[in-house]
Design a protein around this motif. Sequence first.
Motif, PDB file in Angstrom:
ATOM      1  N   THR A 104       0.844  -1.209   0.000  1.00 42.57           N
ATOM      2  CA  THR A 104       0.000   0.000   0.000  1.00 42.57           C
ATOM      3  C   THR A 104       0.872   1.249   0.000  1.00 42.57           C
ATOM      4  OG1 THR A 104      -1.740  -1.152   1.207  1.00 42.57           O
ATOM      5  CG2 THR A 104      -1.797   1.251   1.246  1.00 42.57           C
ATOM      6  N   LEU A 105       1.865   1.277   0.879  1.00 39.70           N
ATOM      7  CA  LEU A 105       2.753   2.433   0.949  1.00 39.70           C
ATOM      8  C   LEU A 105       3.527   2.630  -0.349  1.00 39.70           C
ATOM      9  CD1 LEU A 105       4.162   2.249   4.573  1.00 39.70           C
ATOM     10  CD2 LEU A 105       2.575   3.921   3.636  1.00 39.70           C
ATOM     11  N   GLN A 106       4.025   1.556  -0.923  1.00 39.28           N
ATOM     12  CA  GLN A 106       4.776   1.679  -2.171  1.00 39.28           C
ATOM     13  C   GLN A 106       3.885   2.155  -3.309  1.00 39.28           C
ATOM     14  OE1 GLN A 106       6.752  -2.242  -2.132  1.00 39.28           O
ATOM     15  NE2 GLN A 106       8.685  -1.088  -2.275  1.00 39.28           N
ATOM     16  N   ALA A 107       2.657   1.674  -3.362  1.00 42.07           N
ATOM     17  CA  ALA A 107       1.732   2.102  -4.419  1.00 42.07           C
ATOM     18  C   ALA A 107       1.381   3.582  -4.264  1.00 42.07           C
ATOM     19  CB  ALA A 107       0.470   1.240  -4.386  1.00 42.07           C
ATOM     20  N   LEU A 108       1.075   3.993  -3.048  1.00 45.81           N
ATOM     21  CA  LEU A 108       0.767   5.407  -2.816  1.00 45.81           C
ATOM     22  C   LEU A 108       1.966   6.293  -3.108  1.00 45.81           C
ATOM     23  CD1 LEU A 108      -1.365   5.302   0.459  1.00 45.81           C
ATOM     24  CD2 LEU A 108      -2.113   6.073  -1.802  1.00 45.81           C
TER      25      LEU A 108
END
Length: 170
Positions: free
Chosen positions: A119-123
């Motif tokens: 999630t963090l990498q995608a955001l």
Amino acid sequence: MRFAPLTGLLAVLFTVVAFLLIGDTPSVDAPADEVRTFYADHEAQGLWSLFLLVVAGALFVFFAAFLARALHQSPVGNGWLHHVIVAGGVLIAAGFWVGSSIALALVDLADEAAAGNDTLQALHALSEDFFIPFVAGVAVMLLAAGLTVVRAAVSPCHAGWAGSLSPSAC
């Protein structure tokens, strides 16, 4: 409206300060731990940066409206290009506001253990690469303003060429 032209200057100033404030973010392919650490460590700077970008977006809309009105009052400004100038300003603001929302999610989730690495990498990837609306808005606004200046044959005509990249002669 004596201070209306200053909205453009303030918008640019707030934008520059916002990007300087957040600093050099991790690369788009950075590991999730690096992304999490960066946004957790830079929470206050991130929130101030986002605030400045939100205000800058609003200022760009006001400047676009001022510029459109000024050029609409030119000898050939009664066409449709002044509407395009405002549309460019709105596109700049929308880009800032959506990009700021994505970055806010990053700042909010960085210190949450429940936030997954994916999630963090995608955001973060979205946040890093979400610049097209801003660039497109600037291009639309400058192109429309430049074409209006060139069509009006006002001095300095080369300023219109610079904005529109139009090869037409004044």
